[in-house]
Scaffold this motif. Structure first.
Motif, PDB file in Angstrom:
ATOM      1  N   SER A 157       0.819  -1.214   0.000  1.00 47.33           N
ATOM      2  CA  SER A 157       0.000   0.000   0.000  1.00 47.33           C
ATOM      3  C   SER A 157       0.850   1.260   0.000  1.00 47.33           C
ATOM      4  CB  SER A 157      -0.898  -0.008   1.239  1.00 47.33           C
ATOM      5  OG  SER A 157      -1.654   1.174   1.286  1.00 47.33           O
ATOM      6  N   GLN A 161      -7.234   8.933   1.190  1.00 45.37           N
ATOM      7  CA  GLN A 161      -6.967   7.479   1.194  1.00 45.37           C
ATOM      8  C   GLN A 161      -8.300   6.757   1.022  1.00 45.37           C
ATOM      9  OE1 GLN A 161      -3.273   7.125   4.370  1.00 45.37           O
ATOM     10  NE2 GLN A 161      -4.619   5.387   4.096  1.00 45.37           N
ATOM     11  N   GLY A 162      -8.217   5.443   0.910  1.00 41.02           N
ATOM     12  CA  GLY A 162      -9.444   4.654   0.804  1.00 41.02           C
ATOM     13  C   GLY A 162     -10.319   4.780   2.032  1.00 41.02           C
ATOM     14  N   ARG A 163      -9.700   4.775   3.204  1.00 46.64           N
ATOM     15  CA  ARG A 163     -10.497   4.806   4.444  1.00 46.64           C
ATOM     16  C   ARG A 163     -11.269   6.113   4.602  1.00 46.64           C
ATOM     17  NH1 ARG A 163      -5.574   3.526   8.162  1.00 46.64           N
ATOM     18  NH2 ARG A 163      -5.031   2.479   6.221  1.00 46.64           N
ATOM     19  N   GLU A 220     -14.387   5.584   2.760  1.00 46.60           N
ATOM     20  CA  GLU A 220     -15.270   4.729   3.561  1.00 46.60           C
ATOM     21  C   GLU A 220     -15.921   5.536   4.680  1.00 46.60           C
ATOM     22  OE1 GLU A 220     -12.367   1.962   4.916  1.00 46.60           O
ATOM     23  OE2 GLU A 220     -12.288   0.853   3.026  1.00 46.60           O
ATOM     24  N   PHE A 238     -12.635  -5.266   4.369  1.00 46.18           N
ATOM     25  CA  PHE A 238     -11.273  -4.965   4.805  1.00 46.18           C
ATOM     26  C   PHE A 238     -11.350  -4.337   6.199  1.00 46.18           C
ATOM     27  CE2 PHE A 238      -7.476  -2.145   4.743  1.00 46.18           C
ATOM     28  CZ  PHE A 238      -6.538  -3.154   4.747  1.00 46.18           C
ATOM     29  N   THR A 269     -10.282  -1.603   7.640  1.00 46.22           N
ATOM     30  CA  THR A 269     -10.676  -0.187   7.774  1.00 46.22           C
ATOM     31  C   THR A 269     -12.150   0.003   7.404  1.00 46.22           C
ATOM     32  OG1 THR A 269      -9.995   0.345   5.508  1.00 46.22           O
ATOM     33  CG2 THR A 269      -8.355   0.677   7.231  1.00 46.22           C
ATOM     34  N   THR A 270     -12.642  -0.809   6.464  1.00 45.68           N
ATOM     35  CA  THR A 270     -14.051  -0.722   6.074  1.00 45.68           C
ATOM     36  C   THR A 270     -14.922  -1.129   7.252  1.00 45.68           C
ATOM     37  OG1 THR A 270     -13.241  -1.589   3.962  1.00 45.68           O
ATOM     38  CG2 THR A 270     -15.605  -1.253   4.168  1.00 45.68           C
ATOM     39  N   THR A 274     -15.510  -6.727  -2.199  1.00 49.06           N
ATOM     40  CA  THR A 274     -14.111  -6.292  -2.229  1.00 49.06           C
ATOM     41  C   THR A 274     -13.365  -7.059  -3.313  1.00 49.06           C
ATOM     42  OG1 THR A 274     -14.298  -6.087   0.178  1.00 49.06           O
ATOM     43  CG2 THR A 274     -12.109  -5.844  -0.763  1.00 49.06           C
ATOM     44  N   ASN A 290      -8.945  -8.657  -0.159  1.00 48.53           N
ATOM     45  CA  ASN A 290      -7.670  -8.467   0.537  1.00 48.53           C
ATOM     46  C   ASN A 290      -7.612  -9.258   1.834  1.00 48.53           C
ATOM     47  OD1 ASN A 290      -5.330  -7.582   1.738  1.00 48.53           O
ATOM     48  ND2 ASN A 290      -5.882  -5.431   1.804  1.00 48.53           N
ATOM     49  N   ASP A 318     -15.628  -2.198  -3.352  1.00 47.83           N
ATOM     50  CA  ASP A 318     -14.338  -1.729  -2.842  1.00 47.83           C
ATOM     51  C   ASP A 318     -13.331  -2.196  -3.895  1.00 47.83           C
ATOM     52  OD1 ASP A 318     -11.789  -1.643  -1.729  1.00 47.83           O
ATOM     53  OD2 ASP A 318     -12.448  -2.199   0.281  1.00 47.83           O
ATOM     54  N   ARG A 336      -8.003  -3.386  -5.687  1.00 48.91           N
ATOM     55  CA  ARG A 336      -7.124  -4.149  -6.593  1.00 48.91           C
ATOM     56  C   ARG A 336      -7.912  -4.637  -7.810  1.00 48.91           C
ATOM     57  NH1 ARG A 336      -5.806  -4.822  -1.512  1.00 48.91           N
ATOM     58  NH2 ARG A 336      -3.733  -4.144  -0.868  1.00 48.91           N
ATOM     59  N   SER A 374      -8.771   2.867  -2.816  1.00 49.78           N
ATOM     60  CA  SER A 374      -7.490   3.354  -2.329  1.00 49.78           C
ATOM     61  C   SER A 374      -6.538   3.401  -3.508  1.00 49.78           C
ATOM     62  CB  SER A 374      -6.937   2.417  -1.249  1.00 49.78           C
ATOM     63  OG  SER A 374      -5.586   2.751  -0.989  1.00 49.78           O
ATOM     64  N   LYS A 394      -3.590   3.925  -3.377  1.00 48.34           N
ATOM     65  CA  LYS A 394      -2.290   3.405  -2.931  1.00 48.34           C
ATOM     66  C   LYS A 394      -2.089   1.963  -3.393  1.00 48.34           C
ATOM     67  CE  LYS A 394      -1.036   4.701   1.238  1.00 48.34           C
ATOM     68  NZ  LYS A 394      -1.042   4.960   2.705  1.00 48.34           N
ATOM     69  N   LYS A 395      -3.126   1.359  -3.956  1.00 39.46           N
ATOM     70  CA  LYS A 395      -3.022  -0.017  -4.463  1.00 39.46           C
ATOM     71  C   LYS A 395      -2.960   0.055  -5.991  1.00 39.46           C
ATOM     72  CE  LYS A 395      -3.984  -0.510  -0.083  1.00 39.46           C
ATOM     73  NZ  LYS A 395      -5.321  -0.762   0.419  1.00 39.46           N
TER      74      LYS A 395
HETATM   75  C1  LIG Z   1      -5.991  -0.644   1.655  1.00 36.80           C
HETATM   76  C2  LIG Z   1      -7.402  -0.999   1.581  1.00 36.80           C
HETATM   77  C3  LIG Z   1      -8.400  -0.140   2.029  1.00 36.80           C
HETATM   78  C4  LIG Z   1      -8.102   1.171   2.738  1.00 36.80           C
HETATM   79  O1  LIG Z   1      -7.343   2.030   1.974  1.00 36.80           O
HETATM   80  P1  LIG Z   1      -6.293   3.070   2.603  1.00 36.80           P
HETATM   81  O2  LIG Z   1      -5.847   3.874   1.439  1.00 36.80           O
HETATM   82  O3  LIG Z   1      -5.214   2.286   3.249  1.00 36.80           O
HETATM   83  O4  LIG Z   1      -7.041   3.894   3.607  1.00 36.80           O
HETATM   84  C5  LIG Z   1      -9.722  -0.530   1.858  1.00 36.80           C
HETATM   85  N1  LIG Z   1     -10.036  -1.706   1.290  1.00 36.80           N
HETATM   86  C6  LIG Z   1      -9.100  -2.561   0.844  1.00 36.80           C
HETATM   87  C7  LIG Z   1      -9.506  -3.839   0.195  1.00 36.80           C
HETATM   88  C8  LIG Z   1      -7.755  -2.243   0.969  1.00 36.80           C
HETATM   89  O5  LIG Z   1      -6.827  -3.099   0.533  1.00 36.80           O
END
Ligand SMILES: *Cc1c(COP(=O)(O)O)cnc(C)c1O
Length: 454
Positions: free
Chosen positions: A51, A98-100, A103, A123, A125-126, A180, A184, A213, A216, A253, A255-256
């Motif tokens: 990430s 970010q993804g969170r 969410e 996930f 954070t979700t 998702t 993950n 979500d 990926r 996110s 970041k993925k």
């Molecule tokens: C990383 C991730 C998140 C959260 O994303 P962040 O950018 O880390 O806040 C949510 N869902 C999945 C499946 C993830 O891999």
């Protein structure tokens, strides 16, 4: 050709600081045997997470310079929005840091007491963002998805019968059905296009929104191309569009699967919902055309989205995890099967049967990987999940060690080195000892717990 090469040349490099075993022995003791407390400079191969750790391309670096930092209506936002909509044709796209954050905004609008949200697997954070509003999160992945030895090609699939039963029973309290891709928390396992469409159909039959979500999405699409017969001759980009065609929105996110070091978004079709989300976005992230990001970040994402659907990249990406997993299996190191997209999960409990779960076989292996080879991995087992809210400790369902692969960062010889470190550990594995925890916080203990080897 049999050899799948890294489909890129390296133009900018970051040196790895080499360390000796003696040095690492001292560093481990200083970090109380918790790899989160080790400095990144003291790590040779960092497989803690995929990430935000991707290598950006020359085109992405160039896009950073072109970023427009205007507060409102920046050109970067419109390039970002166009790149998102090119793959995911949602009406409203809200950038987040970010993804969170996506969410948190979503569930501040549709969550709340009495609300129930089903998914294949949420996930963490979700789940946390759902629960923070007083709502409940439910995981309804197929049974095969919970069996580490099952070779089912789509272990991330939603259990459609359980989803139907869930909606029939709890329908009134359900604001949306989530999915998702890839799953993950379930080992990076993909969801089939057929299952995505069927999940959407069940959600819509009960009048529920269907939200993905999509962290990926590209890896998932390439798994579909490889494993779903009817999709073998299709372009990944088109598979992606089909994956999202029946959805009412997505969280992401960047970041993925956007090759960015930071960023995310919330996308929605519903005008009223999007308006509420935008009002919340202004409160917590920023103006709707930057949403917690710099203009340059939006441009890095826009370019990353063009690169991530490249099929040569995806072939190399999925092959990397499969290659390491195959070689570990050949050494007698058990892994979760089949290998997922972004990571290899080693079954430490089976590998180290002489270490009881409450002496943390996963942590023992993670510490050994660092000591023997300077590799940083992540325990996903009793350290992470074993502490109950009432303070009791119970073994987690599995004791795994995750080797997450940063995108475009390491080469095949780095992978071979990781395998060689495992080979050395496997030779004397009965000498590995468990650990005890000498200090821990009340929750999320894996980040800061202090350990002592037994
Ligand atoms: C990383 C991730 C998140 C959260 O994303 P962040 O950018 O880390 O806040 C949510 N869902 C999945 C499946 C993830 O891999």
């Amino acid at each position: 050709m049999r050899t799948i090469i890294e489909p890129f040349r390296i133009k900018t490099v970051e040196p790895i600081r080499m360390t000796t075993r003696d040095e690492r022995q001292r560093l481990l003791a200083a970090a109380a045997y918790n790899l989160f407390a080790v400095r990144a400079d003291d790590v040779l191969i960092d497989l803690l997470t995929d990430s935000g750790t991707s290598a950006m391309s020359a085109a992405q670096q160039a896009a950073l310079i072109g970023g427009d930092e205007s507060y409102a209506g920046s050109a970067s936002f419109f390039r970002f929005e166009a790149a998102v909509k090119n793959l995911f044709p949602f009406k409203h796209v809200l950038p987040t840091h970010q993804g969170r954050a996506a969410e948190a905004i979503l569930f501040s609008v549709i969550g709340g007491k009495g609300v129930k949200v089903p998914s294949n697997t949420h996930f963490d954070t979700t789940r946390a963002n759902i629960e923070a509003t007083g709502a409940e999160a439910f995981d309804l992945v197929i049974a095969e998805g919970l069996d580490p030895n099952n070779e089912h090609p789509f272990k991330g699939n939603m259990d459609l019968a359980r989803l139907e039963a869930f909606l029939a029973e709890h329908g009134a309290g359900v604001p949306c059905v989530m999915l998702t891709v890839t799953n993950n928390a379930g080992g990076g396992q993909p969801v089939s296009l057929e299952n995505i469409r069927a999940t959407a159909a069940v959600a819509h039959k009960y009048g529920k929104r269907f939200l993905i979500d999509g962290c990926r999405f590209a890896e998932n699409a390439f798994f579909i191309k490889l494993r779903e017969k009817s999709q073998a001759n299709r372009r990944v980009e088109d598979i992606v569009r089909d994956m999202f065609a029946d959805a009412d929105g997505m969280t992401m996110s960047a970041k993925k699967d956007a090759f960015a070091n930071i960023g995310g978004w919330l996308a929605l079709n519903d005008d009223t919902l999007a308006q509420s989300a935008r009002e919340r976005l202004i409160l917590t992230e920023g103006f709707p055309t930057y949403g917690g990001l710099a203009g340059r970040d939006l441009d890095a994402i826009a370019q990353g989205l063009k690169e991530i659907v490249d099929e040569d990249y995806l072939a190399y990406r999925l092959r990397t995890s499969a290659y390491v997993a195959e070689r570990l299996e050949a050494l007698g190191v058990p892994t979760v099967k089949p290998s997922g997209g972004h990571a290899i999960f080693v079954d430490a409990r089976t590998f180290l049967p002489h270490i009881p779960p409450l002496n943390y076989p996963g942590q023992s292996l993670a510490v050994a990987l660092y000591l023997e080879g300077g590799i940083r991995s992540c325990e996903i087992g009793t350290v992470m999940f074993g502490l109950q809210s009432d303070g009791r400790e119970v073994p987690a369902a599995m004791d795994l060690v995750r080797l997450a692969m940063p995108r475009r960062v390491y080469t095949q010889s780095h992978a071979d080195y990781v395998v060689e470190v495992f080979e050395n550990i496997a030779k004397n594995k009965e000498r590995l000892r468990g650990l005890k925890i000498v200090w821990q916080p009340r929750r999320m203990r894996h980040f800061s717990a202090k350990f002592m080897p037994l």
